[in-house]
Design a protein around this motif. Structure first.
Motif, mmCIF file in Angstrom:
data_model
loop_
_atom_site.group_PDB
_atom_site.id
_atom_site.type_symbol
_atom_site.label_atom_id
_atom_site.label_comp_id
_atom_site.label_asym_id
_atom_site.label_seq_id
_atom_site.Cartn_x
_atom_site.Cartn_y
_atom_site.Cartn_z
ATOM 1 N N VAL A 141 0.698 -0.916 0.044
ATOM 2 C CA VAL A 141 0.107 -0.116 0.317
ATOM 3 C C VAL A 141 0.845 1.572 -0.554
ATOM 4 O O VAL A 141 0.455 2.680 -0.412
ATOM 5 C CB VAL A 141 -0.692 0.205 1.055
ATOM 6 N N LEU A 142 1.592 1.400 0.675
ATOM 7 C CA LEU A 142 2.809 2.067 0.953
ATOM 8 C C LEU A 142 3.467 2.372 -0.609
ATOM 9 O O LEU A 142 4.408 3.324 -0.742
ATOM 10 C CB LEU A 142 3.974 2.233 2.117
ATOM 11 N N LYS A 143 3.734 1.634 -1.023
ATOM 12 C CA LYS A 143 4.636 2.340 -2.198
ATOM 13 C C LYS A 143 4.168 2.183 -3.756
ATOM 14 O O LYS A 143 4.566 3.335 -4.548
ATOM 15 C CB LYS A 143 4.832 0.499 -2.658
ATOM 16 N N LYS A 144 2.955 1.317 -3.504
ATOM 17 C CA LYS A 144 1.506 2.965 -5.024
ATOM 18 C C LYS A 144 0.949 3.892 -4.350
ATOM 19 O O LYS A 144 1.233 5.019 -4.946
ATOM 20 C CB LYS A 144 0.311 1.417 -4.436
ATOM 21 N N PHE A 145 1.186 4.520 -2.927
ATOM 22 C CA PHE A 145 0.846 5.688 -2.017
ATOM 23 C C PHE A 145 1.790 6.422 -2.457
ATOM 24 O O PHE A 145 1.562 7.446 -3.380
ATOM 25 C CB PHE A 145 0.914 5.665 -1.107
ATOM 26 N N ALA A 149 2.114 9.030 -5.614
ATOM 27 C CA ALA A 149 2.389 10.688 -4.897
ATOM 28 C C ALA A 149 3.250 11.661 -5.567
ATOM 29 O O ALA A 149 2.940 12.767 -6.137
ATOM 30 C CB ALA A 149 2.922 10.901 -3.725
ATOM 31 N N LYS A 150 4.521 11.186 -6.112
ATOM 32 C CA LYS A 150 5.088 11.276 -7.005
ATOM 33 C C LYS A 150 4.696 11.430 -8.082
ATOM 34 O O LYS A 150 5.374 12.548 -9.096
ATOM 35 C CB LYS A 150 6.892 10.085 -7.287
ATOM 36 N N ASN A 151 3.859 11.138 -8.424
ATOM 37 C CA ASN A 151 3.290 11.069 -10.240
ATOM 38 C C ASN A 151 2.238 12.571 -10.073
ATOM 39 O O ASN A 151 2.429 13.151 -11.540
ATOM 40 C CB ASN A 151 2.385 10.282 -10.439
ATOM 41 N N GLU A 152 2.237 12.437 -9.568
ATOM 42 C CA GLU A 152 0.717 13.893 -9.290
ATOM 43 C C GLU A 152 1.555 14.947 -8.824
ATOM 44 O O GLU A 152 1.456 15.875 -8.824
ATOM 45 C CB GLU A 152 -0.145 13.148 -8.233
ATOM 46 N N HIS A 153 3.042 14.803 -8.272
ATOM 47 C CA HIS A 153 3.989 16.108 -7.577
ATOM 48 C C HIS A 153 3.512 16.267 -7.033
ATOM 49 O O HIS A 153 3.291 17.814 -6.036
ATOM 50 C CB HIS A 153 4.527 17.231 -8.939
ATOM 51 N N ARG A 154 2.831 15.279 -4.962
ATOM 52 C CA ARG A 154 2.442 16.107 -4.124
ATOM 53 C C ARG A 154 3.794 15.819 -3.581
ATOM 54 O O ARG A 154 3.481 15.330 -1.494
ATOM 55 C CB ARG A 154 1.299 15.810 -3.347
ATOM 56 N N GLN A 217 12.093 14.644 0.359
ATOM 57 C CA GLN A 217 11.796 14.338 -1.587
ATOM 58 C C GLN A 217 12.305 13.322 -1.762
ATOM 59 O O GLN A 217 13.097 12.032 -0.569
ATOM 60 C CB GLN A 217 12.726 14.812 -2.433
ATOM 61 N N VAL A 218 11.026 12.053 -2.117
ATOM 62 C CA VAL A 218 10.970 10.179 -2.279
ATOM 63 C C VAL A 218 12.170 10.142 -4.067
ATOM 64 O O VAL A 218 11.544 11.063 -4.420
ATOM 65 C CB VAL A 218 10.105 10.235 -2.415
ATOM 66 N N ILE A 219 13.331 9.531 -3.423
ATOM 67 C CA ILE A 219 13.781 9.254 -4.441
ATOM 68 C C ILE A 219 13.371 7.724 -4.809
ATOM 69 O O ILE A 219 13.988 7.725 -6.246
ATOM 70 C CB ILE A 219 15.672 9.104 -4.132
ATOM 71 N N GLU A 220 13.828 6.510 -3.532
ATOM 72 C CA GLU A 220 13.540 5.371 -4.810
ATOM 73 C C GLU A 220 12.613 4.692 -4.036
ATOM 74 O O GLU A 220 12.606 4.879 -2.315
ATOM 75 C CB GLU A 220 14.417 5.161 -5.083
ATOM 76 N N LEU A 221 11.718 3.852 -3.895
ATOM 77 C CA LEU A 221 10.825 3.044 -3.346
ATOM 78 C C LEU A 221 11.566 1.437 -3.518
ATOM 79 O O LEU A 221 11.972 1.587 -4.316
ATOM 80 C CB LEU A 221 9.199 2.887 -3.858
#
Length: 395
Positions: A141-145, A149-154, A217-221
């Motif tokens: 769930v957190l990976k997809k979240f 969030a990254k795709n929608e620039h949030r 900023q989230v770099i990688e998952l």
């Protein structure tokens, strides 16, 4: 088999010590031993073979038990498998979790990682999804979240994203629950209760993320790494090829540093700054692997943390800073080297780091109480066990 059921005498119940001897002495009490150690579907066949005196498999098992108990020294029957028969028991890249498992109990490591055994489990009614499934579900769930969030620039998350975050987490959770329910059959009411509990946990998490992660900023998952990591030692460096997977890698907005985040969904989380004899190496090694990156110019500003999302809805953080790791770098190097040497030498005695681990160990059917006591008594002075002893001394 009356003598296997009752002690000699007139109806006097057996003492506790006598009951214990029945469990661990198959030659004297084979029926009790079989009931305790053999899966239900195989017990009837085992009884017939043992009492008919034509059971090669059980003869070997009894021979192993006799050898464990009669030899005063630690032998191959107790988990010492070194010598000319083996060369290198370490894989090309050692999973960090393997080192932790060896530190918890070398014998359990031998069974699970090297011999690839699986514990037998009696069928039972499913009352609730197992904790491992819940942990995997929350990770997905957190990976997809964060991907959304990254795709929608949030990213970075702020208080303005709270309602969006709660809605996305709830929607993603429902999808993952449907997928998990198909793989783990259970009554609908069980999954309904599970869904409500998980939504409460993720709602609490959304509040915490939107309040605390505003500068990251989230770099990688789920970043996987496999690299040769150099550990500082008093007499130079020790290099070991290691691999692992980092749940989330963040970057502070204004610093040349990184933050490692590892999700934990259980009720107990070890303090990252304590190595606990090698049973708590995940964050220190993940942080050490990240500090090897030449792009990191400020190691002291780097950190690694456990983000605990516990079953009761609380969200807690347990952090290890680059400065704290640097202060204990020599101890970390000595600890990793000792564990690697123990594995390579074929040292796999039944020596749990804590007796509490035995109560939940899946290998208890193959572990002998007498062997465990013998190895424990020799841990303090037997030169064969020096790598394990050295590791246990580093807290």
């Amino acid at each position: 088999f009356e003598s296997d059921e009752k002690p000699a005498g007139s109806g006097i119940p057996p003492t506790e010590s006598r009951l214990e001897s029945r469990v661990v002495a198959p030659e004297q009490y084979p029926r009790i031993w079989i009931e305790r150690h053999i899966p239900a579907e195989s017990r009837h066949t085992a009884m017939r073979e043992v009492f008919a005196g034509r059971s090669p498999a059980f003869d070997r098992a009894f021979e192993a038990l006799r050898a464990r108990r009669r030899a005063p020294e630690i032998t191959g029957w107790d988990g010492l498998v070194g010598g000319s028969r083996i060369s290198n028991l370490l894989p090309d890249f050692v999973p960090v979790t393997d080192l932790e498992e060896y530190a918890k109990c070398p014998f359990n490591y031998l069974l699970h990682r090297l011999l690839k055994t699986e514990p037998w489990e009696e069928p039972e009614a499913v009352i609730e999804p197992p904790p491992q499934l819940i942990g995997t579900l929350i990770h997905r769930v957190l990976k997809k979240f964060y991907e959304q969030a990254k795709n929608e620039h949030r990213i970075p998350l702020t208080g303005e994203h709270l309602d969006w975050a709660k809605a996305v987490l709830a929607q993603t959770l429902r999808g993952e629950l449907r997928r998990s329910a198909a793989l783990q059959p259970a009554p609908g009411a069980v999954w309904s209760v599970t869904a409500n509990a998980l939504e409460t946990r993720l709602t609490t998490l959304a509040h915490r993320l939107c309040a605390d992660d505003t500068r990251f900023q989230v770099i990688e998952l789920e970043k996987e790494f496999a690299k040769r990591i150099a550990f500082e030692m008093d007499d130079g460096r020790f290099v070991l090829p290691l691999r692992g997977r980092i749940d989330r890698l963040d970057k502070p907005a204004s610093e040349d540093a990184v933050r490692i985040v590892d999700y934990k969904t259980g009720t107990h989380v070890q303090t990252p700054g304590k190595f606990n004899g090698g049973t708590n190496l995940q964050l220190p090694i993940y942080l050490q692997a990240s500090l090897d990156d030449p792009a990191i110019t400020d190691p002291e500003a780097c950190s690694a943390l456990y983000l605990q999302i516990d079953p009761y809805g609380a969200v807690k953080k347990f952090e290890l800073t680059g400065g704290q790791l640097n202060a204990r770098c020599l101890e970390l190097g000595a600890l990793v080297k000792a564990l690697a040497e123990g594995i390579n030498r074929g040292l796999f005695p039944p020596l749990p780091y804590s007796v509490n681990l035995c109560s939940t160990c899946s290998s208890h059917q193959a572990c002998d109480l007498f062997s465990r006591a013998k190895c424990s008594g020799r841990l303090g002075d037997d030169p064969l066990l020096e790598p394990i002893r050295s590791a246990r001394e580093i807290e």
